[in-house]
Design an enzyme around this catalytic site. Sequence first.
Site, PDB file in Angstrom:
ATOM      1  N   LYS A  75      -9.810  -5.177  -0.622  1.00 36.97           N
ATOM      2  CA  LYS A  75     -10.538  -4.702   0.557  1.00 36.97           C
ATOM      3  C   LYS A  75     -12.040  -4.880   0.342  1.00 36.97           C
ATOM      4  CE  LYS A  75      -7.240  -0.981   1.771  1.00 36.97           C
ATOM      5  NZ  LYS A  75      -6.812  -1.419   3.101  1.00 36.97           N
ATOM      6  N   ARG A  94       4.188   0.145   2.657  1.00 39.83           N
ATOM      7  CA  ARG A  94       5.575  -0.051   3.107  1.00 39.83           C
ATOM      8  C   ARG A  94       6.498  -0.406   1.951  1.00 39.83           C
ATOM      9  NH1 ARG A  94       3.793  -4.461   7.386  1.00 39.83           N
ATOM     10  NH2 ARG A  94       1.857  -3.345   7.011  1.00 39.83           N
TER      11      ARG A  94
HETATM   12  N1  BES Z   1      -3.900   2.080   3.591  1.00 40.76           N
HETATM   13  C1  BES Z   1      -4.027   0.953   4.431  1.00 40.76           C
HETATM   14  C2  BES Z   1      -4.120   1.287   5.916  1.00 40.76           C
HETATM   15  C3  BES Z   1      -5.339   2.053   6.359  1.00 40.76           C
HETATM   16  C4  BES Z   1      -6.423   1.377   6.903  1.00 40.76           C
HETATM   17  C5  BES Z   1      -5.381   3.419   6.311  1.00 40.76           C
HETATM   18  C6  BES Z   1      -7.525   2.070   7.333  1.00 40.76           C
HETATM   19  C7  BES Z   1      -6.493   4.131   6.743  1.00 40.76           C
HETATM   20  C8  BES Z   1      -7.570   3.447   7.258  1.00 40.76           C
HETATM   21  C9  BES Z   1      -2.827   0.033   4.251  1.00 40.76           C
HETATM   22  O1  BES Z   1      -2.277   0.008   2.972  1.00 40.76           O
HETATM   23  C10 BES Z   1      -3.284  -1.352   4.551  1.00 40.76           C
HETATM   24  O2  BES Z   1      -4.123  -1.821   3.858  1.00 40.76           O
HETATM   25  N2  BES Z   1      -2.699  -1.953   5.583  1.00 40.76           N
HETATM   26  C11 BES Z   1      -3.051  -3.283   5.982  1.00 40.76           C
HETATM   27  C12 BES Z   1      -1.773  -4.018   6.335  1.00 40.76           C
HETATM   28  C13 BES Z   1      -1.965  -5.481   6.584  1.00 40.76           C
HETATM   29  C14 BES Z   1      -2.450  -6.169   5.334  1.00 40.76           C
HETATM   30  C15 BES Z   1      -0.657  -6.079   7.062  1.00 40.76           C
HETATM   31  C16 BES Z   1      -3.986  -3.200   7.169  1.00 40.76           C
HETATM   32  O3  BES Z   1      -3.823  -2.335   8.009  1.00 40.76           O
HETATM   33  O4  BES Z   1      -4.925  -3.990   7.224  1.00 40.76           O
HETATM   34 MN    MN Z   2      -3.288  -1.347   1.707  1.00 39.55          MN
END
Ligand code: BES
Ligand code: MN
Length: 466
Positions: free
Chosen positions: A247, A321
């Site tokens: 990230k 997931r």
């Molecule tokens: N923990 C994050 C989702 C999240 C984003 C929670 C912002 C709280 C605030 C999750 O693990 C994630 O990174 N999801 C990705 C999924 C994608 C790569 C398919 C996302 O939402 O970008």
């Molecule tokens: Mn994530």
Amino acid sequence: MKFSKEQLTAVTVHTVFEGDQSGDLQQLHNRKLFSGKPNTTYAMLNVSGEGTIYYGLGKEDEINPYLTTTYFHHLGKYLEKMNLPNVHLTIPSKIQEDSEMKAKVFEGLYQAEYKYNEFKKSKKEAFELTVSVERPDDMEASFITVEHVVKGAFVARDFVNQPSNQLYPETYAAQIVDLFKDTNVSVEVYDEKQIEELGMEAFLTVAKGSNRAPRLIVMKYMPLDQEEHITIVGKGMTYDSGGYAIKSTAGMVNMKSDMAGSAAVVGALYALEKVGVQQNVVGVIAAAENMIDGKAMKNGDIIGSMKGTTIEVNNTDAEGRLTLADAIYYAATELKSTEIVDLATLTGAAIAALGPNTTAMISNNDDLADAVLDASEKGCEPTHRLPAFPSHYKMIKGQFGELNNAPKGGGGAITAGIFLEHFAEGLPWVHLDIAGPSFGGKPFDYLPAGASGTGVKTLYRWIAAK
Ligand code: BES
Ligand code: MN
Ligand code: ZN
């Protein structure tokens, strides 16, 4: 917060609707000093802080449980600012005679007391309210329940607000054991070797990218003499760096909150046990960190799972997931679950779809979905159900593995949800994506900046209403 059946103070707060012309109000209105608009005040106090305060609740026909919580929360903040910890309240009969809204008076006031101060050298002093009301017999029972439920939300907030250098799977498990010692909740903690013996390959694949070992935490509250129970599962990533799909700094800075789903599970169990709700409930948390390391999963890996389904890890940042797949499958097959509700900070797409303050729901069962939606409304945790169509189920199919953890093309909150459904084995299941409301940059309505504890009140109300 304390509730006193007797009036102990010479400070009276009259909470009134707009247009109320009784007593002094007509004068104040005519002189344009106070008209009852939401969150407005008029204070007539002597130097000892004794006297009368008017507090506006807006239009009577617009009031509802959510606004009652919010307005009384702001009243609590105002009383803190005025240094008035002891007050006698009068409440309009429309609120006092409504079983939902009268509880919100306390829910709002009590939530004004929350602070997370652990790391401040000059800790802000705790502000604790003592409140008496007219007709206290009417109000006492709802106070007692609210006290435990709000405390449950505070328990969740405190877990979520802890930074990841302090709260990681091992310390998280230890703190949960500590929280529930001497209660009717029993806690089992499984270490890495035991998780491996259970065959939780997807969960372990995520966990092995970190030096901090994972923990599977199972909490059982079984007041009824039967084996069956509801199961609540929470995403427990104590930190989500994204892994090799790393990230940005801005996207990572609040990722200590990626265990907010699991904290809601803990907070709800805390409240259910304290109130003594007669329902069997088991909580499951697969706690891990998503990090980068020579042993970490990589984008494009194909991994297994406890169910045996193979998963293409097309994005290591879609880690939640993977951990939940095994946690939900464990709940569906190793436990005596009758229904499963999972809570997870699962997708940014849920925020894109519904904004930052609303929970996204996916479910395979209309009755369960409706019951949880009803509870979310009563719990003042706005929730909206999203659809899942055959086209979405096509999207989660993998090219070389059976499932794809990161389908492209939009609808990410839906595809993440139905990915989890695959592991629920047909049991009635609800998924709550709390990515937005679990953690906020600034105070919002009745919620503080930082962790909100969202999910606790919805879970409590759903289970207590059964
Ligand atoms: N923990 C994050 C989702 C999240 C984003 C929670 C912002 C709280 C605030 C999750 O693990 C994630 O990174 N999801 C990705 C999924 C994608 C790569 C398919 C996302 O939402 O970008
Ligand atoms: Mn994530
Ligand atoms: Zn995550």
